[in-house]
Design a protein around this motif. Structure first.
Motif, PDB file in Angstrom:
ATOM      1  N   THR A   1       0.842  -1.191   0.000  1.00  0.00           N
ATOM      2  CA  THR A   1       0.000   0.000   0.000  1.00  0.00           C
ATOM      3  C   THR A   1       0.877   1.241   0.000  1.00  0.00           C
ATOM      4  N   VAL A   2       0.516   2.190  -0.842  1.00  0.00           N
ATOM      5  CA  VAL A   2       1.273   3.434  -0.979  1.00  0.00           C
ATOM      6  C   VAL A   2       0.359   4.601  -0.606  1.00  0.00           C
ATOM      7  N   ASN A   3       0.845   5.471   0.273  1.00  0.00           N
ATOM      8  CA  ASN A   3       0.064   6.636   0.690  1.00  0.00           C
ATOM      9  C   ASN A   3       0.545   7.882  -0.038  1.00  0.00           C
ATOM     10  N   PHE A   4      -0.399   8.640  -0.565  1.00  0.00           N
ATOM     11  CA  PHE A   4      -0.115   9.933  -1.196  1.00  0.00           C
ATOM     12  C   PHE A   4      -0.673  11.016  -0.274  1.00  0.00           C
ATOM     13  N   TYR A   5       0.207  11.897   0.182  1.00  0.00           N
ATOM     14  CA  TYR A   5      -0.214  12.960   1.096  1.00  0.00           C
ATOM     15  C   TYR A   5       0.073  14.309   0.465  1.00  0.00           C
TER      16      TYR A   5
ATOM     17  N   SER B   1       4.585   7.648   0.532  1.00  0.00           N
ATOM     18  CA  SER B   1       5.198   6.810   1.566  1.00  0.00           C
ATOM     19  C   SER B   1       4.656   5.391   1.522  1.00  0.00           C
ATOM     20  N   VAL B   2       5.487   4.463   1.990  1.00  0.00           N
ATOM     21  CA  VAL B   2       5.107   3.060   2.157  1.00  0.00           C
ATOM     22  C   VAL B   2       5.451   2.682   3.592  1.00  0.00           C
ATOM     23  N   ASN B   3       4.462   2.185   4.330  1.00  0.00           N
ATOM     24  CA  ASN B   3       4.664   1.842   5.746  1.00  0.00           C
ATOM     25  C   ASN B   3       5.223   3.038   6.528  1.00  0.00           C
TER      26      ASN B   3
ATOM     27  N   LEU C   1      11.476   1.595  -4.221  1.00  0.00           N
ATOM     28  CA  LEU C   1      11.302   0.556  -3.207  1.00  0.00           C
ATOM     29  C   LEU C   1      12.617  -0.153  -2.875  1.00  0.00           C
ATOM     30  N   LYS C   2      13.686   0.279  -3.532  1.00  0.00           N
ATOM     31  CA  LYS C   2      15.028  -0.276  -3.294  1.00  0.00           C
ATOM     32  C   LYS C   2      15.058  -1.793  -3.489  1.00  0.00           C
TER      33      LYS C   2
ATOM     34  N   ASN D   1      -9.439  14.037  -4.391  1.00  0.00           N
ATOM     35  CA  ASN D   1      -9.505  13.951  -2.933  1.00  0.00           C
ATOM     36  C   ASN D   1      -8.255  14.454  -2.223  1.00  0.00           C
ATOM     37  N   GLY D   2      -7.312  14.976  -2.981  1.00  0.00           N
ATOM     38  CA  GLY D   2      -6.096  15.507  -2.369  1.00  0.00           C
ATOM     39  C   GLY D   2      -5.217  14.451  -1.746  1.00  0.00           C
ATOM     40  N   GLY D   3      -5.254  13.237  -2.303  1.00  0.00           N
ATOM     41  CA  GLY D   3      -4.412  12.157  -1.796  1.00  0.00           C
ATOM     42  C   GLY D   3      -5.216  10.920  -1.484  1.00  0.00           C
ATOM     43  N   GLY D   4      -4.601  10.004  -0.716  1.00  0.00           N
ATOM     44  CA  GLY D   4      -5.253   8.745  -0.368  1.00  0.00           C
ATOM     45  C   GLY D   4      -4.276   7.593  -0.437  1.00  0.00           C
ATOM     46  N   ASP D   5      -4.804   6.389  -0.271  1.00  0.00           N
ATOM     47  CA  ASP D   5      -3.983   5.177  -0.337  1.00  0.00           C
ATOM     48  C   ASP D   5      -4.230   4.438  -1.644  1.00  0.00           C
ATOM     49  N   ILE D   6      -3.168   3.874  -2.183  1.00  0.00           N
ATOM     50  CA  ILE D   6      -3.273   3.021  -3.362  1.00  0.00           C
ATOM     51  C   ILE D   6      -2.768   1.636  -2.982  1.00  0.00           C
TER      52      ILE D   6
END
Length: 315
Positions: A138-142, A155-157, A199-200, A287-292
């Protein structure tokens, strides 16, 4: 007398030619040999003009069919037109030294790569676990406003990956969320040099793969594909309809990635990657971001809207 001084007589040669001409044609090569044998005036100009003329005749026939729908001879006439088209096309191919078998084989491979659905692609199964793309994450967009623009952190985790992004544009076009396109490529195609870098999980155990498939050039090509598709997004309705992702665009993309492992992916997979990527992009922007949620095994992106945290901001 069939044989004279070790050579075939004229009569036996004629019988042999007649037998060959009377045999049914069962292969492309046999048909092409027949065309070459019956082409009394081998000329590129004649073959090309003949081909164009037959296309015109076919067009007129189809137009006539629209006006006379119950023509009992239509199928016979259509078969003859197809035959004439095929003859001129084959004669032109022969003049350029291209066999019909070669044309058919190459075209079949192209059709398979363009129109079949394709399966789940795993390009890193032979590599250590830390060099593989995670199968589900899951990737978060803020999104956060700045003084003169808006930037997005990914971000991830709860670990920020990559740099904070702005649109780098005079207009608010939402390109700050464009990393979602790379996530779509990872999910549906099983490929994304950009995601591997973020993600290295680059495949450093194989220096050649690391350089060619996961290196800067591959990442630049992926970014170029994203930009190409993005700049056509608005005029194509942000790819809500699959038909807006036409074969011309898909062919261009496939040519761009021809030297990379992702060439194994079909055009339909690219089409689905673009569709899902832009669906998620529109949600993120609205929505100005969210989780994918990225699922490589299901070849799916899932969007989750941001919730309001204890401090009254979207998280």
């Amino acid at each position: 007398m069939a044989m004279l001084n070790g050579e075939l007589s004229v009569e036996s040669i004629k019988k042999k030619e007649h037998k060959e001409e009377g045999e049914p044609i069962t292969t492309f090569n046999q048909y092409q040999q027949m065309v070459e044998r019956t082409n009394e005036r081998p000329s590129r100009a004649v073959s090309l003009m003949g081909l164009v003329g037959e296309v015109g005749d076919l067009h007129s026939m189809m137009k006539k069919l629209l006006l006379q729908k119950d023509n009992p001879l239509f199928r016979t006439e259509l078969r003859e037109e197809f035959g004439d088209l095929m003859w001129y096309l084959t004669s032109l191919a022969s003049l350029y030294g291209i066999s019909l078998q070669e044309i058919a084989q190459a075209n079949a491979e192209k059709a398979e790569s363009l129109y079949t659905k394709g399966g789940v692609n795993i390009f890193d199964s032979a590599f250590p676990k830390d060099e593989r793309l995670p199968r589900r994450f899951t990737v978060n967009f803020y999104e956060k406003p700045l003084e003169r623009s808006i930037y997005v952190k990914v971000s991830v985790n709860d670990v920020v990956i990559g740099d904070a992004l702005t649109d780098n544009s005079h207009e608010d076009d939402g390109y700050r969320f464009h990393d979602v396109f790379h996530l779509a490529y990872a999910a549906i195609l099983g490929w994304s040099p950009v995601c591997r870098a973020l993600l290295k999980c680059k495949r450093k155990s194989n220096p050649k793969i690391d350089e060619v498939e996961d290196g800067a050039r591959a990442a630049i090509i992926e970014e170029a594909v994203s930009i190409l598709v993005f700049h056509q997004g608005e005029e194509r309705g942000w790819y809500v309809d699959r038909s807006s992702i036409d074969i011309g665009l898909l062919k261009t993309i496939r040519r761009m990635v021809a030297g990379l492992e992702v060439r194994a992916c079909t055009a339909k997979q690219w089409q689905e990657a673009i569709r899902q990527g832009y669906s998620a992009f529109c949600e993120l922007k609205a929505n100005g971001g969210g989780d994918i949620v990225v699922d490589l095994d299901k070849q799916r992106l899932t969007y989750k809207a941001p919730s309001t945290g204890a401090k009254g901001r979207k998280t």
